[in-house]
Design a protein around this motif. Structure first.
Motif, mmCIF file in Angstrom:
data_model
loop_
_atom_site.group_PDB
_atom_site.id
_atom_site.type_symbol
_atom_site.label_atom_id
_atom_site.label_comp_id
_atom_site.label_asym_id
_atom_site.label_seq_id
_atom_site.Cartn_x
_atom_site.Cartn_y
_atom_site.Cartn_z
ATOM 1 N N ILE A 545 0.841 -1.195 0.000
ATOM 2 C CA ILE A 545 0.000 0.000 0.000
ATOM 3 C C ILE A 545 0.878 1.247 0.000
ATOM 4 O O ILE A 545 1.857 1.330 0.742
ATOM 5 C CB ILE A 545 -0.913 0.006 1.244
ATOM 6 N N LYS A 546 0.507 2.206 -0.807
ATOM 7 C CA LYS A 546 1.256 3.457 -0.863
ATOM 8 C C LYS A 546 0.821 4.371 0.282
ATOM 9 O O LYS A 546 -0.369 4.618 0.481
ATOM 10 C CB LYS A 546 1.032 4.165 -2.207
ATOM 11 N N ILE A 547 1.802 4.867 1.027
ATOM 12 C CA ILE A 547 1.525 5.778 2.139
ATOM 13 C C ILE A 547 2.344 7.054 1.980
ATOM 14 O O ILE A 547 3.314 7.091 1.221
ATOM 15 C CB ILE A 547 1.852 5.143 3.508
ATOM 16 N N ASN A 548 1.970 8.094 2.730
ATOM 17 C CA ASN A 548 2.766 9.315 2.755
ATOM 18 C C ASN A 548 3.590 9.363 4.041
ATOM 19 O O ASN A 548 3.636 8.393 4.801
ATOM 20 C CB ASN A 548 1.873 10.555 2.608
ATOM 21 N N THR A 571 2.912 -2.168 3.528
ATOM 22 C CA THR A 571 3.153 -0.949 2.759
ATOM 23 C C THR A 571 4.312 -1.144 1.781
ATOM 24 O O THR A 571 5.105 -2.063 1.914
ATOM 25 C CB THR A 571 3.472 0.243 3.671
ATOM 26 N N GLY A 572 4.396 -0.262 0.795
ATOM 27 C CA GLY A 572 5.491 -0.300 -0.172
ATOM 28 C C GLY A 572 6.192 1.038 -0.249
ATOM 29 O O GLY A 572 5.741 2.027 0.319
ATOM 30 N N GLY A 573 7.317 1.044 -0.953
ATOM 31 C CA GLY A 573 8.034 2.285 -1.210
ATOM 32 C C GLY A 573 9.262 2.507 -0.362
ATOM 33 O O GLY A 573 10.185 3.203 -0.775
ATOM 34 N N ILE A 574 9.310 1.946 0.831
ATOM 35 C CA ILE A 574 10.435 2.212 1.732
ATOM 36 C C ILE A 574 11.690 1.475 1.292
ATOM 37 O O ILE A 574 12.792 2.014 1.333
ATOM 38 C CB ILE A 574 10.057 1.838 3.181
ATOM 39 N N HIS A 575 11.532 0.244 0.847
ATOM 40 C CA HIS A 575 12.706 -0.597 0.555
ATOM 41 C C HIS A 575 13.056 -0.676 -0.929
ATOM 42 O O HIS A 575 14.094 -1.237 -1.267
ATOM 43 C CB HIS A 575 12.483 -1.990 1.127
ATOM 44 N N GLY A 576 12.201 -0.142 -1.782
ATOM 45 C CA GLY A 576 12.516 -0.144 -3.201
ATOM 46 C C GLY A 576 12.566 -1.542 -3.774
ATOM 47 O O GLY A 576 11.708 -2.387 -3.501
ATOM 48 N N ALA A 577 13.607 -1.818 -4.564
ATOM 49 C CA ALA A 577 13.731 -3.110 -5.241
ATOM 50 C C ALA A 577 14.273 -4.205 -4.340
ATOM 51 O O ALA A 577 14.208 -5.380 -4.694
ATOM 52 C CB ALA A 577 14.627 -2.962 -6.471
#
Length: 602
Positions: A545-548, A571-577
């Protein structure tokens, strides 16, 4: 993202193991053993059966020709996660004089091990399959008194992120309920190595390690191929040291005082390790704090749906319990989703990345089936990096369970292939090492170390029961002779000896070496030596899930969904690939606290 159904992979495993309950582990077939007059022969009987982490040994006392008491003599199951199995199954057997009991969700293999162990013992008392199955069937489903309840904040998921969110929300004046679909709290935090990264800690200062928030950020971004959300990474790095202080001073977590670990991909050692080198210490202390504060816990309660009001605000959570009752939890302020990733949902994994098919076992707990992803999708939340799935390189080839004995890698152990050659930097990124292993003969590798390394980490003694289980299953071997070591697993002896000679020369004399070696560098010259067979297994899903920056959930238009927060592996986005080791625990605690605090202030 639509078109797939949530897959409960653990249920298939339950069916497979349940079938095995018809086969006796003893010398004789259960059905061929003649029962005495009455039900069982009085006496004490000891037997074992395989659990999740090794054999479970039980003693059954029979009095008046029936079950009087059951005692577990030895086991290596994960504390907290499997406690409900021991706490429910044996008392039920004793009270109802039956072995015909349900398994406990979240501890299926442990449950089956207990049941099978008791039955194996009763075979010696004249028991047989007919006697076992004709007994009354006992289930653990309990009906709820109230089908509808109201709280200020509803937290979904009882792992590290959910517990942190619940604590912060409760401390900020909210009445909190935490919904956990299993019988035990903990999630993947519980079965982790209990390590979390933070810069500028007292441990680094004592070990003369120079570090900074900026360096931590750079390592994380580089490790994730700069696919990470830099704003989220910055928050994680900036709040990391404060989280370690919070854990120690307010939660009461103890860390191994003399251990500062450097996971692969990090430029310096910055990981603190919880006592016991497992996440049990974290979960036990977080749960204790949450209960002391007055958080309400609803166990064996599976959230199924997020409900919005007419203004598009999340105000309710629909759920169900084991009695199949439909429950409603109203949230006066907000909802926090902390349900973990989807590593144990094969169908969901393959829908996002076909590479991670049924060839891969997993290190994760059975609850990791993407429930939060499914619920968030239904209300049109946004997602990021869903195809990014990580494997852990050094796992048990028979179960997929992460090996903590194999943490000798962090103290200098080397990896070789069937041909006796090093093929990878042992302290590189997890995805790189895992792929390197999959490229080798039989898609497996061997970890090798001696006493120079063992005396630093003491992994075989620190994880003594796992070590014994690995030995019992021919997955690790100890010898004073390197040739004997090679012969055990048919590793090319001459090549292995040459590899070790070159490697030791690199350590001692600085001679050139074909494959880079970062992190701890120690020779492999002093016996006894160890060789351990390892394979990769699915370990973490970076996408979600995308969060701010406030842990608020964003919709498909990148607008916040009112009343909804998320934290942790969901959630996603923090760790990247790619996630660097030790960053998951830091992530879930930092953003769990942020989500809980903000959720209480809605």
């Amino acid at each position: 993202m639509k078109g797939w159904k949530k897959k409960t992979a653990w249920f298939l495993l339950l069916i497979l193991m349940a079938v095995t309950l018809g086969a006796c582990n003893g010398e004789e077939d259960i059905d061929e053993v003649e029962a005495p007059e009455g039900k069982y022969q009085d006496g004490e009987y000891v037997a074992t059966a395989p659990g999740h982490e090794g054999p479970i040994e039980v003693k059954v006392t029979v009095e008046n020709q029936d079950i009087a008491s059951i005692e577990v003599l030895d086991h290596n199951e994960t504390p907290v996660l499997t406690d409900p199995a021991f706490e429910k199954i044996m008392p039920a057997m004793e009270e109802h004089k039956t072995t015909n009991v349900d398994t406990v969700s979240g501890a299926t293999l442990t449950s089956l091990g207990i049941i099978r162990g008791v039955r194996n013992a009763l075979v010696e008392a004249g028991g047989n399959e007919e006697l076992f199955t004709e007994d009354e069937k006992i289930t653990f489903a309990e009906e709820a008194e109230n089908l509808e309840e109201t709280y200020d904040v509803v937290v979904i998921g009882g792992g590290g992120a959910g517990l942190s969110a619940a604590i912060e929300a409760q401390e900020n004046g909210a009445q909190v309920v935490l919904l956990e679909k299993m019988h035990a709290l903990g999630g993947n935090t519980l079965v982790s190595g209990g390590g979390l990264n933070a810069p500028n800690t007292e441990q680094q200062e004592r070990n003369d390690v120079e570090d900074s928030v900026d360096q931590f950020i750079e390592d994380t971004l580089e490790g994730g191929d700069h696919q990470n959300d830099e704003a989220l990474v910055s928050i994680m790095a900036e709040e990391a040291e404060g989280v370690t202080q919070w854990l120690q001073e307010e939660i009461g977590v103890n860390f191994i005082s003399d251990r500062l670990q450097q996971f692969g991909g990090h430029s310096v050692p910055r990981a603190l390790i919880a006592d016991g080198n497992k996440g049990v210490e974290l979960i036990e202390k977080l749960e204790e704090k949450a209960r002391d504060l007055g958080v309400t816990f609803k166990m064996a309660t599976e959230a199924t749906e997020l409900i919005m009001d007419d203004q598009g605000r999340v105000t309710e959570v629909k759920a169900k319990n084991e009695a199949e009752q439909e429950l409603t939890f109203h949230a006066n302020r907000s909802v926090v989703v902390a349900t973990g990733g989807f590593g144990d949902n094969l169908e969901m994994r393959q829908s996002f990345n076909e590479e991670y098919d049924d060839r891969y076992m997993t290190t994760v707990v059975p609850a990791t089936t993407g429930d939060g992803i499914s619920m968030a999708e239904e209300i049109e939340a946004n997602f990021v990096d869903m195809e990014e799935i990580q494997t852990y390189p050094t796992c048990n080839p028979q179960t997929g369970v992460i090996s903590y004995v194999a943490n000798s890698r962090f103290d200098g152990a080397i990896l070789v292939n069937q041909e006796g050659e090093r093929f990878i930097n042992e302290m590189g990124r997890r995805d790189t090492i895992s792929q390197g292993i999959l490229d080798q003969t039989d898609q497996q590798a061997y970890l090798i170390w001696g006493q120079e390394i063992e005396e630093v980490g003491n992994m075989t003694s620190l994880h003594e029961k796992e070590f014994q289980n690995l030995k019992d299953n021919d997955l690790i071997y100890q010898s004073d002779d390197l040739g004997d070591l090679a012969a055990k697993f048919d590793v090319e002896e001459e090549a292995l000896l040459e590899t070790l000679e070159e490697y030791n020369a690199f350590i001692q004399e600085g001679e050139a070496i074909d494959i880079e070696k970062t992190g701890s560098q120690r020779t492999v010259e002093e016996g006894p030596f160890y060789i351990q067979k390892v394979v990769p297994a699915v370990h973490h899903t970076m996408g979600g899930i995308k969060i701010n920056e406030n842990a608020q959930v964003l919709d498909v238009n990148d607008e916040r969904i009112e009343g909804l927060y998320a934290a942790g592996e969901v959630t996603g986005g923090i760790h990247g690939a790619n996630r660097l080791g030790g960053n998951a625990i830091t992530d879930i605690l930092v953003f769990g606290r942020i989500a809980g605090e903000n959720a209480a202030k809605e």
